[in-house]
Design an enzyme around this catalytic site. Structure first.
Site, short mmCIF file in Angstrom:
data_model
loop_
_atom_site.label_atom_id
_atom_site.label_comp_id
_atom_site.label_asym_id
_atom_site.label_seq_id
_atom_site.Cartn_x
_atom_site.Cartn_y
_atom_site.Cartn_z
N LYS A 180 14.46 5.60 20.19
CA LYS A 180 15.22 4.34 20.19
C LYS A 180 15.69 3.99 21.61
O LYS A 180 15.67 2.83 22.01
CB LYS A 180 16.40 4.48 19.24
N GLU A 195 12.56 -4.92 15.48
CA GLU A 195 14.04 -4.85 15.47
C GLU A 195 14.55 -3.64 14.70
O GLU A 195 15.50 -2.97 15.11
CB GLU A 195 14.60 -6.13 14.84
N VAL A 210 15.44 0.20 15.97
CA VAL A 210 16.62 0.68 16.70
C VAL A 210 17.89 0.32 15.94
O VAL A 210 18.14 -0.86 15.64
CB VAL A 210 16.69 0.08 18.12
N GLY A 217 18.25 9.00 1.95
CA GLY A 217 17.09 8.36 2.58
C GLY A 217 17.32 8.00 4.04
O GLY A 217 16.58 7.21 4.62
N ALA A 228 0.85 -1.20 0.00
CA ALA A 228 0.00 0.00 0.00
C ALA A 228 0.88 1.24 0.00
O ALA A 228 1.83 1.34 0.77
CB ALA A 228 -0.91 0.01 1.22
N ARG A 251 0.74 5.79 -1.35
CA ARG A 251 -0.17 6.87 -1.75
C ARG A 251 -0.14 7.05 -3.26
O ARG A 251 -1.16 7.23 -3.91
CB ARG A 251 0.22 8.17 -1.05
P1 NDP Z 1 9.81 6.93 2.94
O1 NDP Z 1 9.30 8.29 2.98
O2 NDP Z 1 10.98 6.63 2.08
O3 NDP Z 1 8.64 5.92 2.52
C1 NDP Z 1 7.35 6.02 3.06
C2 NDP Z 1 6.41 5.12 2.26
O4 NDP Z 1 5.15 5.13 2.89
C3 NDP Z 1 6.20 5.57 0.82
O5 NDP Z 1 6.11 4.46 -0.01
C4 NDP Z 1 4.85 6.29 0.90
O6 NDP Z 1 4.14 6.23 -0.31
C5 NDP Z 1 4.15 5.45 1.93
N1 NDP Z 1 3.05 6.16 2.57
C6 NDP Z 1 3.10 7.33 3.22
N2 NDP Z 1 1.89 7.64 3.71
C7 NDP Z 1 1.06 6.63 3.35
C8 NDP Z 1 -0.30 6.35 3.56
N3 NDP Z 1 -1.08 7.20 4.24
N4 NDP Z 1 -0.82 5.22 3.05
C9 NDP Z 1 -0.05 4.36 2.36
N5 NDP Z 1 1.27 4.57 2.12
C10 NDP Z 1 1.80 5.69 2.63
O7 NDP Z 1 10.12 6.51 4.46
P2 NDP Z 1 11.21 5.49 4.98
O8 NDP Z 1 11.14 4.25 4.23
O9 NDP Z 1 12.53 6.20 5.10
O10 NDP Z 1 10.73 5.30 6.49
C11 NDP Z 1 9.61 4.50 6.79
C12 NDP Z 1 9.64 4.15 8.29
O11 NDP Z 1 10.84 3.46 8.59
C13 NDP Z 1 9.61 5.36 9.25
O12 NDP Z 1 8.89 4.99 10.39
C14 NDP Z 1 11.08 5.54 9.62
O13 NDP Z 1 11.24 6.13 10.88
C15 NDP Z 1 11.53 4.10 9.67
N6 NDP Z 1 12.95 3.88 9.48
C16 NDP Z 1 13.61 4.44 8.43
C17 NDP Z 1 14.94 4.19 8.23
C18 NDP Z 1 15.69 4.76 7.07
O14 NDP Z 1 16.91 4.53 6.98
N7 NDP Z 1 15.03 5.48 6.17
C19 NDP Z 1 15.69 3.31 9.15
C20 NDP Z 1 14.91 2.75 10.23
C21 NDP Z 1 13.59 3.04 10.38
P3 NDP Z 1 4.24 7.40 -1.43
O15 NDP Z 1 5.70 7.43 -1.82
O16 NDP Z 1 3.34 6.94 -2.48
O17 NDP Z 1 3.84 8.66 -0.73
N1 HSE Z 2 16.52 8.72 10.63
C1 HSE Z 2 17.05 7.57 11.28
C2 HSE Z 2 18.53 7.73 11.46
C3 HSE Z 2 16.75 6.34 10.48
O1 HSE Z 2 19.12 8.55 10.77
O2 HSE Z 2 19.12 7.04 12.30
C4 HSE Z 2 17.16 5.06 11.17
O3 HSE Z 2 16.40 4.82 12.29
#
Ligand code: NDP
Ligand code: HSE
Length: 439
Positions: free
Chosen positions: A204, A128, A131, A186, A43, A45
């Site tokens: 964390k 997992e 953190v 990212g 899923a 957006r």
């Molecule tokens: P991104 O912004 O890269 O990706 C978010 C995704 O969620 C996109 O595919 C977006 O879709 C989708 N999305 C957003 N809102 C909705 C919605 N209402 N319904 C359905 N899909 C939705 O985020 P990240 O992957 O970087 O981060 C995701 C999670 O992982 C966060 O909680 C972050 O804290 C955590 N995290 C991230 C890390 C990292 O290195 N980036 C490391 C560890 C944890 P669309 O693109 O179509 O808007």
């Molecule tokens: N924004 C977070 C960081 C992603 O930079 O550590 C990993 O949790």
């Protein structure tokens, strides 16, 4: 055996990492689980952006339908934020799905209720990847160190923040420039103030402290300072004194309570944590039986984070058919054995302190300052008075920076010293105070 089906919420940096690893390592993973794992739906957006990835996954914009899809066994959440994720995960649990999430903000703030709902329903919530990115630190705390009474842990647990500090210290780059690069990779949160103001690290630390000490998730109890106020001169003075400034999360169990704090910290340069640079994270955990142990790896990014999420998926797959009581408890301790602890406040913290003051360059100033420390019983480990800066014309008399390193002391005493020193006529600016940990 019947394949395990995954519904992915989000297909951004992390979601793509999960899908890529599960596809690339499918055969290796099946050798571990004994059954195939397929991502069947995701899923998002923006449907066309996700379809352009050509991952062979059914794409939907209806996340609510995904979490109630009867064909899905595990909902894997990589959207982030609270809305709509909290209600989506509660729906997934109500619908009997196991949940894997990378959303540390959600777990730290709403985890107690979410985990209780999962327990009542007999499903697992695994986190997992919340953190330290790819480092299996939750696994280590929950399982590998389960014989120990954990005394303290300290870690660099925000990749973006560490990337910024490292690039500033090593290459002299500007804060804004490095943050923009971290966002392009990212690494950063959707709201990067979570990274630079220490909120992400506090999420964390909340999770690690809970798993380490057997207490409920208590995000509001974490003292939080970010990296945005660190001055270049402090980075340089710290280096001259043989230290590095790192952003650290510290959780310490004491006889009188628990310290939970996130802040910039001077660490002796010979320590391994002082040499953890870029997006890498590292956590030191001190157990009473094992002593200090160190965990190091990528703290953010697509596949490192995906690695942790897929490991959670594999764990759930392995115990899916077992009675829920045979699973490792969500917060490491039996739910009824979790108990709140006294949460110590800043005046009770114990650390050493780096203090930088700017004083008029005239006789007697240093003596007055050291007398204040003596009166309060604070030992001084080092004191350095720098040359006056000829470019500083803000005062009629030249001013000099003075750097003081204290011994280990209760923070309340240091706060008293700071108040008295700042009240002196010869002190021209508020003091800078950074905690020092020798680990
Ligand atoms: P991104 O912004 O890269 O990706 C978010 C995704 O969620 C996109 O595919 C977006 O879709 C989708 N999305 C957003 N809102 C909705 C919605 N209402 N319904 C359905 N899909 C939705 O985020 P990240 O992957 O970087 O981060 C995701 C999670 O992982 C966060 O909680 C972050 O804290 C955590 N995290 C991230 C890390 C990292 O290195 N980036 C490391 C560890 C944890 P669309 O693109 O179509 O808007
Ligand atoms: N924004 C977070 C960081 C992603 O930079 O550590 C990993 O949790």
């Amino acid at each position: 055996m019947k394949p395990v089906t995954i519904g992915l919420l989000g297909l951004g940096t992390v979601g793509q990492g999960v899908a890529t690893i599960l596809a690339r390592n499918a055969a290796e993973i099946e050798r571990r689980t004994g059954r195939p794992i397929h991502v069947t739906r995701a899923a998002v957006r923006n449907r066309s952006k996700a379809e352009a990835l050509a991952l062979g996954i059914d794409i939907t914009t209806d996340a609510a339908a995904l979490v109630s899809d009867p064909t899905i066994d595990i909902v894997c959440e990589a959207i982030g934020g609270e809305d709509p994720t909290l209600s989506l995960l509660h729906s997934a649990i109500d619908n009997g799905k196991h949940v894997v999430t990378a959303n540390k903000a959600l777990i730290a703030v709403h985890g107690n209720a979410l985990l209780e709902a999962a327990r009542a329903k007999g499903v697992a919530v695994a986190y997992e990847s919340c953190v330290a990115g790819g480092i299996p630190i939750i696994k280590a705390l929950r399982e590998g160190l389960s014989a120990n009474r954990i005394e303290w842990l300290a870690g660099i647990i925000n990749g973006t923040g560490n990337f910024i500090l490292s690039e500033m210290a090593e290459k002299g780059r500007s804060f804004e420039d490095v943050l923009a690069e971290a966002q392009a990779y990212g690494y950063a949160e959707a709201d990067p103030t979570f990274d630079v103001e220490g909120i992400d690290a506090a999420h964390k630390l909340t999770i690690m402290a809970s798993v380490a000490f057997g207490m409920p998730l208590e995000f509001d109890a974490v003292y939080t300072e970010g990296i945005s106020k660190i001055q270049r001169e402090d980075v340089e003075f710290a280096q001259e004194l043989g230290y590095r400034i790192k952003h650290l999360g510290v959780a310490r169990q004491r006889d009188d309570g628990v310290e939970l704090r996130v802040h910039p910290t001077l660490i002796p340069e010979r320590r391994l944590l002082a040499n953890v640079n870029g997006v890498m994270n590292a956590v030191v955990v001190h157990g009473d039986a094992v002593g200090p142990t160190l965990y190091y790896g990528a703290g953010a990014g697509s596949e490192p984070t995906g690695s942790s999420m897929v490991a959670d998926i594999i764990d759930i797959t392995r115990t899916m058919d077992a009675h829920p009581s045979h699973r490792v408890p969500a917060l490491a301790f039996q739910p009824e054995a979790l108990h709140s602890q006294t949460l110590l406040q800043t005046p009770d913290y114990e650390a050493a302190y780096y203090l930088r003051l700017r004083a008029l360059d005239q006789p007697g100033v240093l003596a007055t300052v050291t007398t204040i420390f003596g009166d309060l019983g604070i030992s001084i480990e080092a004191i350095v008075q720098k040359e006056p800066d000829p470019s500083d014309v803000s005062e009629p008399i030249p001013t000099v920076p003075i750097i003081i390193l204290t011994g280990r002391v209760r923070e309340g005493l240091v706060e008293q010293a700071i108040i008295r020193i700042e009240a002196l006529d010869t002190i021209t600016q508020p003091l800078t105070r950074i905690r020092v940990e020798t680990l």
